[in-house]
Enzyme design. Structure first.
Site, short mmCIF file in Angstrom:
data_model
loop_
_atom_site.label_atom_id
_atom_site.label_comp_id
_atom_site.label_asym_id
_atom_site.label_seq_id
_atom_site.Cartn_x
_atom_site.Cartn_y
_atom_site.Cartn_z
N SER A 236 0.82 -1.21 0.00
CA SER A 236 0.00 0.00 0.00
C SER A 236 0.86 1.25 0.00
CB SER A 236 -0.97 0.01 1.18
OG SER A 236 -0.43 -0.61 2.30
N HIS B 242 -3.41 -3.45 -5.69
CA HIS B 242 -3.67 -2.97 -4.33
C HIS B 242 -5.15 -3.13 -3.97
CE1 HIS B 242 -3.68 0.55 -1.27
NE2 HIS B 242 -3.41 -0.59 -0.68
N GLU C 59 -6.49 -0.96 -6.98
CA GLU C 59 -5.62 -0.04 -7.72
C GLU C 59 -4.60 -0.90 -8.47
OE1 GLU C 59 -5.54 4.05 -5.09
OE2 GLU C 59 -4.26 2.43 -4.40
N ASN D 52 -4.72 6.66 -0.83
CA ASN D 52 -3.98 7.11 0.35
C ASN D 52 -3.37 8.49 0.18
OD1 ASN D 52 -4.58 5.04 2.09
ND2 ASN D 52 -2.87 3.77 1.43
P1 NAD Z 1 -0.23 -9.51 7.86
O1 NAD Z 1 0.84 -9.15 8.82
O2 NAD Z 1 -1.61 -9.77 8.35
O3 NAD Z 1 0.23 -10.78 7.00
C1 NAD Z 1 1.50 -10.91 6.42
C2 NAD Z 1 1.80 -12.40 6.31
O4 NAD Z 1 2.96 -12.56 5.50
C3 NAD Z 1 2.11 -13.07 7.66
O5 NAD Z 1 1.28 -14.19 7.81
C4 NAD Z 1 3.58 -13.49 7.55
O6 NAD Z 1 3.85 -14.70 8.19
C5 NAD Z 1 3.73 -13.63 6.05
N1 NAD Z 1 5.10 -13.44 5.55
C6 NAD Z 1 6.01 -12.53 5.93
N2 NAD Z 1 7.14 -12.67 5.18
C7 NAD Z 1 6.92 -13.70 4.32
C8 NAD Z 1 7.67 -14.29 3.28
N3 NAD Z 1 8.89 -13.87 2.98
N4 NAD Z 1 7.12 -15.32 2.60
C9 NAD Z 1 5.89 -15.77 2.89
N5 NAD Z 1 5.11 -15.24 3.87
C10 NAD Z 1 5.62 -14.21 4.56
O7 NAD Z 1 -0.22 -8.31 6.79
P2 NAD Z 1 -1.46 -7.77 5.92
O8 NAD Z 1 -2.21 -6.75 6.71
O9 NAD Z 1 -2.17 -8.90 5.30
O10 NAD Z 1 -0.66 -6.94 4.80
C11 NAD Z 1 0.02 -7.58 3.77
C12 NAD Z 1 0.38 -6.58 2.70
O11 NAD Z 1 -0.82 -5.95 2.22
C13 NAD Z 1 1.29 -5.46 3.15
O12 NAD Z 1 2.14 -5.11 2.10
C14 NAD Z 1 0.32 -4.33 3.45
O13 NAD Z 1 0.91 -3.05 3.34
C15 NAD Z 1 -0.70 -4.54 2.36
N6 NAD Z 1 -2.04 -4.00 2.64
C16 NAD Z 1 -2.56 -4.10 3.88
C17 NAD Z 1 -3.83 -3.59 4.12
C18 NAD Z 1 -4.45 -3.71 5.49
O14 NAD Z 1 -5.38 -2.93 5.78
N7 NAD Z 1 -4.01 -4.63 6.33
C19 NAD Z 1 -4.57 -3.02 3.08
C20 NAD Z 1 -4.01 -2.96 1.80
C21 NAD Z 1 -2.73 -3.45 1.60
#
Ligand code: NAD
Length: 507
Positions: A125, A146, A158, A196
């Site tokens: 994001s 996104h 996005e 954002n």
């Molecule tokens: P999260 O912390 O809930 O999940 C991330 C997962 O990735 C974890 O389960 C972790 O074990 C795993 N992980 C970490 N490194 C890894 C690797 N090298 N290989 C495989 N698995 C791995 O995070 P999230 O909230 O789901 O966010 C994930 C992505 O989405 C981020 O880039 C975040 O910026 C983006 N995002 C988040 C949101 C939100 O509101 N949470 C919204 C849009 C985008």
């Protein structure tokens, strides 16, 4: 069978079984794909599997899926500890932690593993797509995809192109998102992408109002919901998102734009974060949740009915419906083409739509008592109006303005004399930042509006709203705000300036 040019039997892979990864897996599997979900953490896989089952049960309860369909979708999602299992996928979507080094390392690994035609998408994001793609030998196949949280519910995707992303890759991902019943928009990779970036003034201006003591936070939320149609006010929303999360996005956008004043973060919000007032999750943010949700704001007490003598400009602009509302309750209005735009004269009190100047300043110019009213998206349906009297207005003058709006059935709220008031100030700044995004070729105007509607649940796109208010009025209000406040933050976007000069709409 190909659907919209996208083969439906394409295998999709997700890396990261967190909140976003599992939501995206649900979307793709519901659309009919076989989906592999890989995570390095065994607990994350277990928890992800459980969350998916729960989310699909909710879909059944809401009537979106039948019980057999739920089982079918579940059978199409395969959680795995082995990254090699992702090899047959034609689209791999990364949703791991928001960390550039981790994402780059992963993309290097995926480069070795995946077929040459496989598309590598990232759900980042805030990180530049070009920088993530630099971790791949084939940056042209790296694209942003996104999704918004929760991915299964929010419509917007996005589709973000970095400097090297090929247009064919962006258009394939766009088609996938369409096939998954999402609303994709094509975006150039800039800090904050569309949502954002463009949403920043919704928070920043509201926090500024709080810092400057314009009125209570509950009233600011109330006015923005009732008059502007936002589902949640900025304080309710940031309390829900978490001030740590919201302030981090603001700080990141501000830093990445080299401290551009348009994106100046809020000092008070940073203080909340510093002392652990994070919002609902910590029990206190802007509001204190220990005794439930905050009480709604109380309107002005009812004034006795009185006979009002009203004259009005024939050019009421966005407040045109006010005249019809007044006529509907049997009060006659004398139209006076000589009067300034948006102004009503009521028993010699000037009641005017805010234009970024102070009521006190306008009173000095006109020699009359001035009470300003705020912008509403729809003056017919809005149950509420905010008024800002100038310092010269007597209690009797304020009573006249309050009576006028009470006669047409509005709950009236008085706020401090504040440049642009609440709705107009936030609306023109949203339009201003959206216009900057047009100027910077982040996306086309209709896509920017769609992004704000489907990714942030705005009732209307900021550019479309700017057109409803009138481009020249938006331009003039921004010029007035710049002069009154004395800060370049409010300076009109070059795009608004051009459109106003040419008499053309923003959309
Ligand atoms: P999260 O912390 O809930 O999940 C991330 C997962 O990735 C974890 O389960 C972790 O074990 C795993 N992980 C970490 N490194 C890894 C690797 N090298 N290989 C495989 N698995 C791995 O995070 P999230 O909230 O789901 O966010 C994930 C992505 O989405 C981020 O880039 C975040 O910026 C983006 N995002 C988040 C949101 C939100 O509101 N949470 C919204 C849009 C985008």
């Amino acid at each position: 069978m190909p659907v919209n040019g996208v083969p439906h039997d394409t295998i999709v892979a997700i890396v990261g079984a967190g909140a976003m990864g599992v939501g995206i897996a649900q979307v793709a599997a519901t659309a009919g794909h076989l989906v592999y979900v890989f995570d390095i953490s065994a607990e994350a896989i277990q928890a992800g599997d459980k969350r998916l089952q729960g989310a699909l049960s909710v879909a059944v309860e809401k009537g979106k899926l039948s019980k057999p369909e739920r089982l079918e979708v579940l059978s199409r999602v395969i959680f795995t500890h082995e990254i090699e299992d992702l090899k047959p996928a034609k689209l791999i979507i990364e949703a791991i932690a928001e960390n550039l080094d981790a994402k780059r390392a992963l993309f290097q690994r995926l480069d070795e593993l995946a077929d040459r035609e496989t598309i590598l998408a990232t759900n980042t994001s805030s990180i530049s797509i070009s920088e993530i793609a630099a971790g791949s030998k084939h940056p042209e196949r790296v694209v942003g995809m996104h999704f918004f949280n929760p991915a299964q519910a929010m419509k917007l995707v996005e589709v973000v192109s970095g400097l090297a992303t090929s247009s064919a890759v962006a258009s394939s991902v766009f088609k996938f998102a369409e096939q998954w019943r999402k609303k994709p928009v094509l975006v150039r990779s800039v800090p904050g992408f569309i949502v954002n970036r463009v949403a920043r003034p919704f928070y920043a201006e509201a926090f500024r109002m709080l810092e400057e003591g314009v009125t209570s936070p509950v009233l600011i939320d109330h006015v923005l919901k009732c008059c502007a149609g936002f589902r949640m006010g900025p304080f309710e929303l940031t309390d829900l998102i978490g001030h740590d999360v919201n302030a981090a996005v603001s700080a990141s956008v501000f830093d990445r734009y080299h401290h551009e004043v348009r994106f100046l973060p809020s000092i008070i919000q940073e203080e909340y974060v510093a002392i652990g007032r994070l919002g609902r999750k910590s029990g206190i943010g802007v509001y204190n949740y220990t005794n439930g949700v905050p009480a709604p704001a109380e309107p002005e007490h009812k004034r006795p009915k009185r006979t009002l003598h009203i004259r009005a400009s024939d050019k009421m602009g966005p407040a045109h419906d006010l005249l019809a509302e007044i006529a509907n309750v049997g009060v006659s209005v004398e139209i006076d083409p000589a009067m300034a735009h948006g102004v009503l004269n009521c028993d010699d009190v000037e009641i005017a739509l805010t234009d970024g100047r102070l009521a006190t300043e306008r009173s000095n110019h006109s020699g009359k008592s001035v009470v300003l009213y705020d912008l509403a998206l729809n003056y017919k349906t809005s149950p509420v109006i905010a008024l800002a009297p100038g310092d010269q207005a007597s209690d009797g003058d304020i009573d006249i303005a309050v009576s006028l709006f009470q006669i047409i059935g509005k709950d009236v709220f008085i706020i401090d004399d504040y440049p642009g008031m609440i709705v107009m100030r936030i609306m023109v700044m949203l339009a201003n930042v959206a216009a900057d995004a047009v100027r910077d070729c982040v996306a086309i105007p209709s896509e920017i509006d769609n992004a704000m509607r489907y990714g942030a649940n705005y009732p209307i796109g900021p550019l479309e709203w700017g057109d409803l208010v009138g481009v020249s009025r938006v331009f003039e209000t921004l010029c007035n705000l710049t002069q009154t406040i004395g800060e370049p933050r409010y300076g009109p976007s070059q795009y608004i300036r051009r459109r106003a000069c040419a008499g053309r709409p923003l959309q």
